[in-house]
Design a protein around this motif. Structure first.
Motif, PDB file in Angstrom:
ATOM      1  N   GLN A 155       0.820  -1.197   0.000  1.00 13.02           N
ATOM      2  CA  GLN A 155       0.000   0.000   0.000  1.00 13.02           C
ATOM      3  C   GLN A 155       0.866   1.264   0.000  1.00 13.02           C
ATOM      4  O   GLN A 155       0.574   2.235  -0.716  1.00 13.02           O
ATOM      5  N   ALA A 156       1.936   1.253   0.796  1.00 13.88           N
ATOM      6  CA  ALA A 156       2.831   2.412   0.848  1.00 13.88           C
ATOM      7  C   ALA A 156       3.478   2.662  -0.513  1.00 13.88           C
ATOM      8  O   ALA A 156       3.562   3.815  -0.972  1.00 13.88           O
ATOM      9  N   PHE A 157       3.913   1.602  -1.170  1.00 13.93           N
ATOM     10  CA  PHE A 157       4.562   1.777  -2.471  1.00 13.93           C
ATOM     11  C   PHE A 157       3.558   2.222  -3.523  1.00 13.93           C
ATOM     12  O   PHE A 157       3.856   3.100  -4.346  1.00 13.93           O
ATOM     13  N   GLU A 158       2.363   1.634  -3.521  1.00 12.51           N
ATOM     14  CA  GLU A 158       1.344   2.051  -4.491  1.00 12.51           C
ATOM     15  C   GLU A 158       0.948   3.505  -4.278  1.00 12.51           C
ATOM     16  O   GLU A 158       0.710   4.241  -5.247  1.00 12.51           O
ATOM     17  N   MET A 159       0.906   3.936  -3.017  1.00 14.39           N
ATOM     18  CA  MET A 159       0.624   5.340  -2.737  1.00 14.39           C
ATOM     19  C   MET A 159       1.734   6.235  -3.295  1.00 14.39           C
ATOM     20  O   MET A 159       1.455   7.283  -3.896  1.00 14.39           O
ATOM     21  N   CYS A 160       2.977   5.826  -3.102  1.00 17.39           N
ATOM     22  CA  CYS A 160       4.106   6.595  -3.631  1.00 17.39           C
ATOM     23  C   CYS A 160       4.022   6.705  -5.148  1.00 17.39           C
ATOM     24  O   CYS A 160       4.240   7.784  -5.722  1.00 17.39           O
ATOM     25  N   GLN A 161       3.700   5.595  -5.811  1.00 17.55           N
ATOM     26  CA  GLN A 161       3.584   5.600  -7.264  1.00 17.55           C
ATOM     27  C   GLN A 161       2.438   6.504  -7.717  1.00 17.55           C
ATOM     28  O   GLN A 161       2.559   7.244  -8.698  1.00 17.55           O
ATOM     29  N   PHE A 162       1.325   6.446  -7.003  1.00 14.83           N
ATOM     30  CA  PHE A 162       0.162   7.269  -7.343  1.00 14.83           C
ATOM     31  C   PHE A 162       0.493   8.751  -7.226  1.00 14.83           C
ATOM     32  O   PHE A 162       0.151   9.554  -8.112  1.00 14.83           O
ATOM     33  N   ILE A 163       1.162   9.128  -6.138  1.00 16.40           N
ATOM     34  CA  ILE A 163       1.530  10.528  -5.939  1.00 16.40           C
ATOM     35  C   ILE A 163       2.559  10.968  -6.979  1.00 16.40           C
ATOM     36  O   ILE A 163       2.474  12.070  -7.524  1.00 16.40           O
ATOM     37  N   LYS A 189      10.047   4.834   6.081  1.00 14.51           N
ATOM     38  CA  LYS A 189      11.267   5.185   5.345  1.00 14.51           C
ATOM     39  C   LYS A 189      11.029   5.136   3.841  1.00 14.51           C
ATOM     40  O   LYS A 189      11.576   5.954   3.096  1.00 14.51           O
ATOM     41  N   LEU A 190      10.215   4.186   3.390  1.00 16.09           N
ATOM     42  CA  LEU A 190       9.899   4.085   1.966  1.00 16.09           C
ATOM     43  C   LEU A 190       9.237   5.380   1.479  1.00 16.09           C
ATOM     44  O   LEU A 190       9.608   5.919   0.435  1.00 16.09           O
ATOM     45  N   ILE A 191       8.281   5.877   2.239  1.00 17.72           N
ATOM     46  CA  ILE A 191       7.555   7.084   1.845  1.00 17.72           C
ATOM     47  C   ILE A 191       8.461   8.310   1.876  1.00 17.72           C
ATOM     48  O   ILE A 191       8.467   9.125   0.944  1.00 17.72           O
ATOM     49  N   THR A 192       9.239   8.457   2.932  1.00 19.81           N
ATOM     50  CA  THR A 192      10.048   9.661   3.088  1.00 19.81           C
ATOM     51  C   THR A 192      11.283   9.655   2.191  1.00 19.81           C
ATOM     52  O   THR A 192      11.773  10.725   1.815  1.00 19.81           O
ATOM     53  N   LYS A 193      11.778   8.486   1.829  1.00 18.88           N
ATOM     54  CA  LYS A 193      12.965   8.418   0.974  1.00 18.88           C
ATOM     55  C   LYS A 193      12.592   8.382  -0.507  1.00 18.88           C
ATOM     56  O   LYS A 193      13.166   9.108  -1.310  1.00 18.88           O
ATOM     57  N   LEU A 194      11.643   7.528  -0.854  1.00 18.63           N
ATOM     58  CA  LEU A 194      11.296   7.367  -2.267  1.00 18.63           C
ATOM     59  C   LEU A 194      10.635   8.622  -2.826  1.00 18.63           C
ATOM     60  O   LEU A 194      10.928   9.045  -3.946  1.00 18.63           O
ATOM     61  N   LEU A 195       9.741   9.227  -2.049  1.00 15.90           N
ATOM     62  CA  LEU A 195       9.037  10.428  -2.498  1.00 15.90           C
ATOM     63  C   LEU A 195       9.684  11.718  -1.999  1.00 15.90           C
ATOM     64  O   LEU A 195       9.276  12.804  -2.387  1.00 15.90           O
ATOM     65  N   GLU A 196      10.659  11.571  -1.099  1.00 18.17           N
ATOM     66  CA  GLU A 196      11.261  12.728  -0.441  1.00 18.17           C
ATOM     67  C   GLU A 196      10.184  13.571   0.241  1.00 18.17           C
ATOM     68  O   GLU A 196      10.177  14.807   0.194  1.00 18.17           O
ATOM     69  N   MET A 197       9.234  12.881   0.861  1.00 17.41           N
ATOM     70  CA  MET A 197       8.194  13.540   1.630  1.00 17.41           C
ATOM     71  C   MET A 197       8.767  14.033   2.963  1.00 17.41           C
ATOM     72  O   MET A 197       9.554  13.349   3.601  1.00 17.41           O
ATOM     73  N   LYS A 198       8.350  15.222   3.356  1.00 24.92           N
ATOM     74  CA  LYS A 198       8.774  15.802   4.618  1.00 24.92           C
ATOM     75  C   LYS A 198       7.681  15.595   5.668  1.00 24.92           C
ATOM     76  O   LYS A 198       6.512  15.929   5.431  1.00 24.92           O
ATOM     77  N   ASP A 199       8.067  15.056   6.795  1.00 25.13           N
ATOM     78  CA  ASP A 199       7.143  14.833   7.900  1.00 25.13           C
ATOM     79  C   ASP A 199       6.964  16.149   8.653  1.00 25.13           C
ATOM     80  O   ASP A 199       7.929  16.713   9.173  1.00 25.13           O
ATOM     81  N   SER A 200       5.740  16.641   8.717  1.00 25.00           N
ATOM     82  CA  SER A 200       5.502  17.946   9.344  1.00 25.00           C
ATOM     83  C   SER A 200       5.941  17.965  10.804  1.00 25.00           C
ATOM     84  O   SER A 200       6.356  19.010  11.322  1.00 25.00           O
ATOM     85  N   TRP A 201       5.848  16.832  11.471  1.00 26.84           N
ATOM     86  CA  TRP A 201       6.207  16.797  12.893  1.00 26.84           C
ATOM     87  C   TRP A 201       7.705  16.981  13.091  1.00 26.84           C
ATOM     88  O   TRP A 201       8.137  17.687  14.012  1.00 26.84           O
ATOM     89  N   THR A 202       8.511  16.371  12.249  1.00 23.58           N
ATOM     90  CA  THR A 202       9.967  16.430  12.431  1.00 23.58           C
ATOM     91  C   THR A 202      10.599  17.657  11.777  1.00 23.58           C
ATOM     92  O   THR A 202      11.755  17.977  12.059  1.00 23.58           O
ATOM     93  N   THR A 203       9.879  18.348  10.899  1.00 24.50           N
ATOM     94  CA  THR A 203      10.449  19.501  10.200  1.00 24.50           C
ATOM     95  C   THR A 203       9.911  20.832  10.714  1.00 24.50           C
ATOM     96  O   THR A 203      10.332  21.886  10.241  1.00 24.50           O
ATOM     97  N   GLN A 204       9.009  20.817  11.666  1.00 27.31           N
ATOM     98  CA  GLN A 204       8.409  22.058  12.146  1.00 27.31           C
ATOM     99  C   GLN A 204       9.451  22.939  12.822  1.00 27.31           C
ATOM    100  O   GLN A 204      10.412  22.459  13.429  1.00 27.31           O
ATOM    101  N   THR A 205       9.253  24.242  12.699  1.00 32.08           N
ATOM    102  CA  THR A 205      10.175  25.196  13.315  1.00 32.08           C
ATOM    103  C   THR A 205       9.813  25.484  14.768  1.00 32.08           C
ATOM    104  O   THR A 205      10.609  26.050  15.508  1.00 32.08           O
ATOM    105  N   CYS A 206       8.605  25.095  15.164  1.00 30.47           N
ATOM    106  CA  CYS A 206       8.165  25.278  16.552  1.00 30.47           C
ATOM    107  C   CYS A 206       8.360  23.968  17.302  1.00 30.47           C
ATOM    108  O   CYS A 206       7.759  22.944  16.962  1.00 30.47           O
TER     109      CYS A 206
END
Length: 398
Positions: A155-163, A189-206
């Motif tokens: 499911q994670a990979f199919e989502m990455c392909q769809f996006i 890791k598949l989602i964040t590496k393959l799509l280079e998606m940024k996780d809002s929780w880990t990238t927030q400035t606050c």
């Protein structure tokens, strides 16, 4: 670079199963959720587990003043449970139904009937085209054995392909949903590496000092079971808002918070999950910079793909065991037919005949269709991943 465009998005798994009182206080909570969303604090709201269309209609009616645009994704036997509410126009919608999603005979797991998928709503927000994706992966159920680990990876990979294939013309891609996957797992890791998606929780400035981002099995949640509180003393972070930009925009996460816990003035929570509220700032670039090849990122992505392919191959190989048990079940079901020849005991013979008919029918379908479909889905996913893996390796060599 311009002053930027604000974009705030909320995600919540609403726990809205309308059958057998499986979701406690569902009607009361839906009214509370509707009242909270009607305040209109966010630009877009993504919800999961709105299994009843009537619940969606009630939410839509209550939120119409603040969110005039909405979309419900119909899929599966009882629906996908996914919907999106937006202040800005939804100019298009599309979805992909996941090729593997549990088993029909595991009725109390229910995911197979839910039609799990990834949905896309293309939103025109202050001159920006924003693709908002919403999804809900298969639940875990058993944290130790993880019987659906392979399904969630597919499911994670199919989502990455769809996006990847639908998000090339947008300014920003945002994915929100219940991934049923924690940050340390390979699916994340598949989602964040393959799509280079940024996780809002880990990238927030606050920085959130008092919270670790947990959204499920949170000890303070009124619906968390005591056994879950013991196993996960801090809860689990499995609900996310992630974002991805193209070469025309930069984006920063100003703040990502866990919200919608206890209903004000009530002794229960809005849901068995907590919501994720992400505040993003989108900047249009003056020039399109030439993309630079990132050796480290490419190597990490290659490693993640190789690990995921290995895990999915394990799931593929495990189908041999499933097929064996299916054949055993078929033999047992056929054996029940022999009870028909026992003299007298008409009631026993009738029950045996009904069970045998149901058993033979189901086992035959599983043996001839179900397992074959799952095997083909695994094979297709492995082949697609291998194509992506080989492409990355060629890119690294060139």
């Amino acid at each position: 670079m311009d002053g930027g465009t604000d974009f705030r998005i909320l995600n919540l798994n609403c726990w809205g199963i309308p059958y057998l009182n499986l979701s406690k206080l569902r009607k009361e909570r839906m009214l509370d959720i509707a009242e909270e969303l009607a305040k209109g604090a966010c630009d877009v709201v993504c919800l999961q587990e709105i299994w009843s269309v009537s619940d969606f209609e009630r939410l839509r009616t209550a939120c119409m003043g603040k969110y005039p645009y909405s979309h419900y994704f119909h899929s599966g036997v009882i629906g996908s449970g996914l919907c999106v509410f937006s202040k800005s126009p939804i100019v298009g919608a599309f979805y992909h139904h996941y090729s593997v999603n549990g088993y029909p005979h595991r009725i109390f797991h229910g995911d197979w009937f839910g039609g799990k998928m990834v949905g896309l709503c293309q939103i025109l927000h202050h001159g920006l085209t924003i693709n908002v994706y919403v999804t809900h992966f298969h639940a875990e159920y058993n944290h130790t054995d993880k019987p659906y680990h392979g399904h969630r990876l597919v499911q994670a990979f199919e989502m990455c392909q769809f996006i990847e294939h639908t998000g090339q013309t947008s300014h920003v891609n945002v994915i929100a949903g219940d991934f049923n996957t924690e940050p340390e797992e390979i699916g994340y890791k598949l989602i964040t590496k393959l799509l280079e998606m940024k996780d809002s929780w880990t990238t927030q400035t606050c920085i959130q000092d008092a919270c670790d981002g947990s959204t499920s099995d949170v000890p303070s949640n009124s619906f968390t079971k005591p056994s879950a509180s013991i196993r996960f003393p801090k809860g689990k972070r499995i609900d996310y808002v992630m974002y991805q930009v193209n070469d025309e925009c930069d984006i920063e996460c100003l703040e990502s918070s866990v919200t919608m816990g206890r209903v004000p003035g009530k002794d229960y929570n809005f849901s068995d999950h907590e919501a994720v509220d992400a505040k993003l700032k989108i900047h249009k670039k003056e020039k399109k910079p030439l993309p630079e090849f990132d050796e480290k990122s490419s190597s990490e992505c290659i490693q993640v793909l190789e690990d995921v392919i290995g895990d999915i191959k394990t799931g593929h190989d495990n189908l041999k065991t499933v097929q064996l048990w299916t054949r055993i079940g078929l033999i047992i079901s056929l054996s029940l037919c022999l009870l028909w020849f026992i003299p007298h005991f008409d009631k026993i013979k009738l029950v045996a005949l009904v069970l045998a008919t149901l058993g033979v029918s189901y086992m035959f379908v599983m043996a001839t269709v179900g397992i074959r479909m799952e095997r083909k889905a695994y094979t297709e996913c492995i082949n697609n991943m291998t194509l992506k893996l080989n492409s990355l390796k060629r890119e690294r060599k060139s």
